[in-house]
Scaffold this active site. Sequence first.
Site, mmCIF file in Angstrom:
data_model
loop_
_atom_site.group_PDB
_atom_site.id
_atom_site.type_symbol
_atom_site.label_atom_id
_atom_site.label_comp_id
_atom_site.label_asym_id
_atom_site.label_seq_id
_atom_site.Cartn_x
_atom_site.Cartn_y
_atom_site.Cartn_z
ATOM 1 N N ARG A 32 -19.219 -20.169 -22.855
ATOM 2 C CA ARG A 32 -18.535 -19.789 -23.883
ATOM 3 C C ARG A 32 -19.014 -19.346 -24.636
ATOM 4 O O ARG A 32 -18.245 -18.960 -26.037
ATOM 5 C CB ARG A 32 -18.051 -21.976 -24.797
ATOM 6 C CG ARG A 32 -18.011 -22.206 -23.879
ATOM 7 C CD ARG A 32 -16.285 -22.100 -23.494
ATOM 8 N NE ARG A 32 -15.486 -23.105 -23.028
ATOM 9 C CZ ARG A 32 -15.262 -23.221 -21.698
ATOM 10 N NH1 ARG A 32 -14.869 -22.465 -21.112
ATOM 11 N NH2 ARG A 32 -14.279 -24.530 -21.265
ATOM 12 N N LYS A 79 -13.887 -24.226 -26.604
ATOM 13 C CA LYS A 79 -12.814 -24.470 -26.273
ATOM 14 C C LYS A 79 -13.985 -25.748 -25.384
ATOM 15 O O LYS A 79 -15.030 -25.492 -24.482
ATOM 16 C CB LYS A 79 -12.178 -23.989 -25.531
ATOM 17 C CG LYS A 79 -11.560 -24.426 -24.283
ATOM 18 C CD LYS A 79 -10.628 -23.530 -23.592
ATOM 19 C CE LYS A 79 -10.163 -24.466 -21.913
ATOM 20 N NZ LYS A 79 -9.697 -23.859 -20.679
#
Length: 79
Positions: free
Chosen positions: A14, A65
Amino acid sequence: SYDLWGDAVNTASRMESHGEPGKIHVSAEFVANINKSVRCNSSISFILDERRRGAFVERGEINIKGKGLMKTYFLEEIP
């Protein structure tokens, strides 16, 4: 792979996907852990080697996310 390596690999992925070209993007958890294991002048600056210093520059909170809002930093060399 997730079952083998856990959340650390997911978080690293991420950080890479939410980063900027040519910059090292890290989580606040990484900054906290690195500060425990290297010689630090403060909570965000440290020695890279005999001639160079580095600093974690706060990027702020971003929505990651699957993780929600996370405080993140860029690692930058101090001239």
